[in-house]
Structure formats: structure tokens, C-alpha cells
Enzyme design. Structure first.
Site, short mmCIF file in Angstrom:
data_model
loop_
_atom_site.label_atom_id
_atom_site.label_comp_id
_atom_site.label_asym_id
_atom_site.label_seq_id
_atom_site.Cartn_x
_atom_site.Cartn_y
_atom_site.Cartn_z
N GLU A 1 0.64 -1.58 -0.27
CA GLU A 1 -0.02 0.22 0.31
C GLU A 1 0.62 0.96 0.04
O GLU A 1 1.58 1.51 1.17
CB GLU A 1 -0.80 0.06 1.29
CG GLU A 1 -1.74 1.58 0.79
CD GLU A 1 -2.51 1.30 2.50
OE1 GLU A 1 -3.64 2.29 2.19
OE2 GLU A 1 -2.36 0.98 3.91
N ASP B 1 9.73 8.44 0.45
CA ASP B 1 8.92 9.31 -0.98
C ASP B 1 8.55 8.11 -2.16
O ASP B 1 9.64 7.11 -2.66
CB ASP B 1 8.65 9.86 -1.68
CG ASP B 1 8.40 10.98 -2.63
OD1 ASP B 1 7.62 9.92 -4.02
OD2 ASP B 1 7.78 11.37 -2.10
N ASP C 1 -4.06 11.89 -2.40
CA ASP C 1 -4.19 13.21 -2.23
C ASP C 1 -4.99 13.46 -3.40
O ASP C 1 -3.98 12.98 -4.52
CB ASP C 1 -2.97 13.66 -1.95
CG ASP C 1 -2.67 13.09 -0.38
OD1 ASP C 1 -2.77 13.98 0.57
OD2 ASP C 1 -1.50 12.97 -0.68
N LYS D 1 -6.07 20.71 -8.39
CA LYS D 1 -5.48 21.94 -9.73
C LYS D 1 -4.84 20.94 -10.68
O LYS D 1 -3.89 20.17 -10.62
CB LYS D 1 -4.61 22.67 -9.14
CG LYS D 1 -5.52 24.05 -7.79
CD LYS D 1 -4.14 24.81 -6.99
CE LYS D 1 -5.27 25.95 -6.49
NZ LYS D 1 -4.17 26.13 -5.15
N ASP E 1 -13.09 8.68 -2.75
CA ASP E 1 -14.32 8.67 -2.20
C ASP E 1 -14.25 9.83 -3.69
O ASP E 1 -15.18 10.40 -4.09
CB ASP E 1 -14.63 10.12 -1.31
CG ASP E 1 -13.11 10.69 -1.11
OD1 ASP E 1 -11.98 10.99 -0.71
OD2 ASP E 1 -13.53 11.37 -0.43
N TYR F 1 -10.20 6.79 6.45
CA TYR F 1 -10.85 8.05 5.14
C TYR F 1 -11.75 7.15 4.96
O TYR F 1 -12.71 8.09 5.07
CB TYR F 1 -9.44 8.84 3.76
CG TYR F 1 -8.31 9.62 4.84
CD1 TYR F 1 -7.46 9.43 4.67
CD2 TYR F 1 -9.48 10.92 3.79
CE1 TYR F 1 -6.78 11.26 4.94
CE2 TYR F 1 -7.90 12.06 4.55
CZ TYR F 1 -7.60 12.20 4.79
OH TYR F 1 -6.41 13.20 4.82
N GLU F 2 -11.56 6.14 4.79
CA GLU F 2 -12.76 5.58 3.78
C GLU F 2 -14.17 5.70 5.05
O GLU F 2 -15.18 5.81 5.21
CB GLU F 2 -12.86 4.07 3.60
CG GLU F 2 -13.74 3.50 3.54
CD GLU F 2 -13.36 2.05 2.40
OE1 GLU F 2 -12.18 1.63 2.24
OE2 GLU F 2 -14.73 1.27 2.27
N1 SAH Z 1 -4.67 5.76 2.95
C1 SAH Z 1 -4.93 6.66 4.37
C2 SAH Z 1 -3.43 8.19 3.85
C3 SAH Z 1 -4.88 8.79 3.28
S1 SAH Z 1 -4.06 10.47 3.10
C4 SAH Z 1 -6.41 6.48 4.24
O1 SAH Z 1 -7.05 5.80 3.45
O2 SAH Z 1 -6.65 6.77 5.57
C5 SAH Z 1 -2.54 10.08 2.14
C6 SAH Z 1 -1.60 9.66 2.25
O3 SAH Z 1 -0.75 9.33 1.20
C7 SAH Z 1 -0.82 10.68 2.61
O4 SAH Z 1 -0.43 10.16 4.56
C8 SAH Z 1 0.42 11.66 2.69
O5 SAH Z 1 1.53 11.55 3.13
C9 SAH Z 1 1.01 9.67 1.28
N2 SAH Z 1 1.73 10.21 0.19
C10 SAH Z 1 1.30 11.08 -0.95
N3 SAH Z 1 2.34 10.97 -1.01
C11 SAH Z 1 3.04 9.67 -1.21
C12 SAH Z 1 3.96 9.92 -1.69
N4 SAH Z 1 3.78 9.94 -3.28
N5 SAH Z 1 4.99 8.86 -1.28
C13 SAH Z 1 4.42 7.73 0.22
N6 SAH Z 1 3.63 8.72 0.48
C14 SAH Z 1 2.60 8.97 0.24
#
Ligand code: SAH
Length: 201
Positions: free
Chosen positions: A36, A88, A110, A114, A146, A181-182
Site C-alpha cells: 500500500e 517517497d 491526495d 488543480k 471518494d 479516510y474510508e
Molecule cells: N490511505 C490513508 C491515508 C490517505 S491520505 C487513508 O485512506 O486513510 C494520503 C497519504 O498518502 C498521506 O498520508 C500522504 O502523506 C501519503 N503520500 C502522499 N504522497 C506520497 C508519496 N509520494 N509517497 C509516500 N506517501 C505519500
């Protein structure tokens, strides 16, 4: 995922919890990995790892405070079959020189609404090209969100990057394995999910 600064979320404590903070090769040559990316605080991947003790899981989360929470969950639940990587997604190739992923799941990534930020999306074409190098044969990428614009645009990114959509659901039913989040977003409307594999030509 925004997270207040946590005093204890130091690199020392994160290392103490067994988190990988720099690239090294995942050793699982003979076993496909379920990964994940952007795990947040880890409710989904930790519960999935708990339910499947014989499968190998990897959670990737770049934010230090969030990753600390995820690592704490892993430790509390004593999940030896879950590796947590604080890095990352860009750098994942260096971890996958031997291993392959049968699933790469992106949950509530995320949306970067934009247009000038679209290339930061975890489903953008450049990322989909990277995932091709991490996936096992017939391995799949799953996006759960969502955010309808992210969902629709991602369909196009997958097609553009030569993937085939094998499943798409515009109202995903609740399941045993849901992210933080879900659980929240279900109160406001439908959850979308798509699954794609790399086209074999
Ligand atoms: N999957 C979780 C969090 C969603 S928020 C949920 O559904 O509750 C998106 C997450 O992805 C954030 O915690 C952010 O820090 C992480 N994220 C975004 N871009 C990323 C990247 N390039 N590499 C690793 N993590 C990343």
C-alpha cells in the site's frame, strides 16, 4: 494526511520501531508482496496483515508523524509480516530490485485538484510507469477513493500508460478492511474503486 507534530515521532523512535528509512532491497524473491502506498496511520494494511499472516505486506508512508502512528500500530499488533517504509513513492525502485508486488493499493490518495498539480498524483502516468517495474506478472494496481475527478482522471491515466481496467466500482460496498479516510468519507457519499493490470502485448 495532515497530522499534528507528535513529540515522540523522532527518527530514533521510528528506527526503534523497525521502520525502514532508506532504500534497501526487499528480500522476497519467491513471494509476491502486497503493497500500500500512502498508508496514513495504517488501519487498512495492519488489519489486512493481521488477517493474512502468511502473506508479506509493505506499507509506504512519507510523512514522519503519520508514519510513526503506523509503526506504533505494527508494533502493538506484532505484525512480523508487515514492513513499514518511510520514503517517497518515487524511490520505490531501489527497494524492489529482487522482490515483486502482486498488488499495489492506493487508498484515498491526495486528489491534487488543480491541473498544475496533477502530476503529483499517485496515479499519474509517470507513477504508473514506475509501478510497472515493481509489479509481478499479472500484478494489479488498485485505487480506492471518494474523489470522482481523481477516479475519472485515473481511468484515463491507466489507459494512457497501457494498463487494462479489469474492475471498476462506482459504489464499493463496505468491507472488513477500510482505511481511516474510508470510514469517514463513507458518511458523505459513494466510494469508488478501480483495478488495473498491465496490458500484455
Ligand atoms: N490511505 C490513508 C491515508 C490517505 S491520505 C487513508 O485512506 O486513510 C494520503 C497519504 O498518502 C498521506 O498520508 C500522504 O502523506 C501519503 N503520500 C502522499 N504522497 C506520497 C508519496 N509520494 N509517497 C509516500 N506517501 C505519500
Amino acid at each position: 494526511m495532515r497530522q499534528k507534530k507528535i513529540k515522540e515521532a523522532t527518527i530514533e523512535n521510528i528506527l526503534e520501531l523497525g521502520v525502514w528509512i532508506e532504500p534497501k532491497s526487499l528480500p522476497y524473491k519467491d513471494q509476491d508482496i502486497f503493497m500500500e502506498i500512502g498508508s496514513g496511520k495504517g488501519q487498512f494494511i495492519t488489519s489486512l496483515a493481521k488477517a493474512n499472516p502468511n502473506r508479506q505486506f509493505v506499507a509506504v508512508e512519507k510523512e514522519q508523524n503519520v508514519c510513526y502512528r503506523l509503526a506504533q500500530k505494527r508494533a502493538e499488533m506484532q505484525l512480523d509480516n508487515l514492513i513499514v517504509i518511510m520514503d517517497d513513492a518515487e524511490n520505490l525502485k531501489e527497494y524492489f530490485s529482487e522482490a515483486k508486488a502482486s498488488v499495489i493499493q492506493l487508498n484515498f490518495s491526495d486528489p491534487w485538484p488543480k491541473a498544475r498539480h496533477h502530476k503529483r498524483r499517485l496515479t499519474y502516468m509517470t507513477k504508473l510507469e514506475l509501478y510497472k517495474t515493481l509489479l509481478a506478472k499479472d500484478g494489479k494496481v488498485i485505487l480506492r477513493t471518494d474523489h470522482l475527478d481523481l477516479f475519472n482522471d485515473s481511468m484515463e491515466y491507466f489507459v494512457e500508460a497501457n494498463y487494462v481496467i479489469i474492475n471498476s466500482d462506482l459504489n464499493l460496498p463496505e468491507s472488513e478492511f477500510m482505511t481511516e479516510y474510508e470510514v469517514k468519507k463513507r458518511k458523505n457519499g459513494p466510494i469508488y474503486q478501480l483495478e488495473a493490470i498491465v496490458k500484455n502485448d
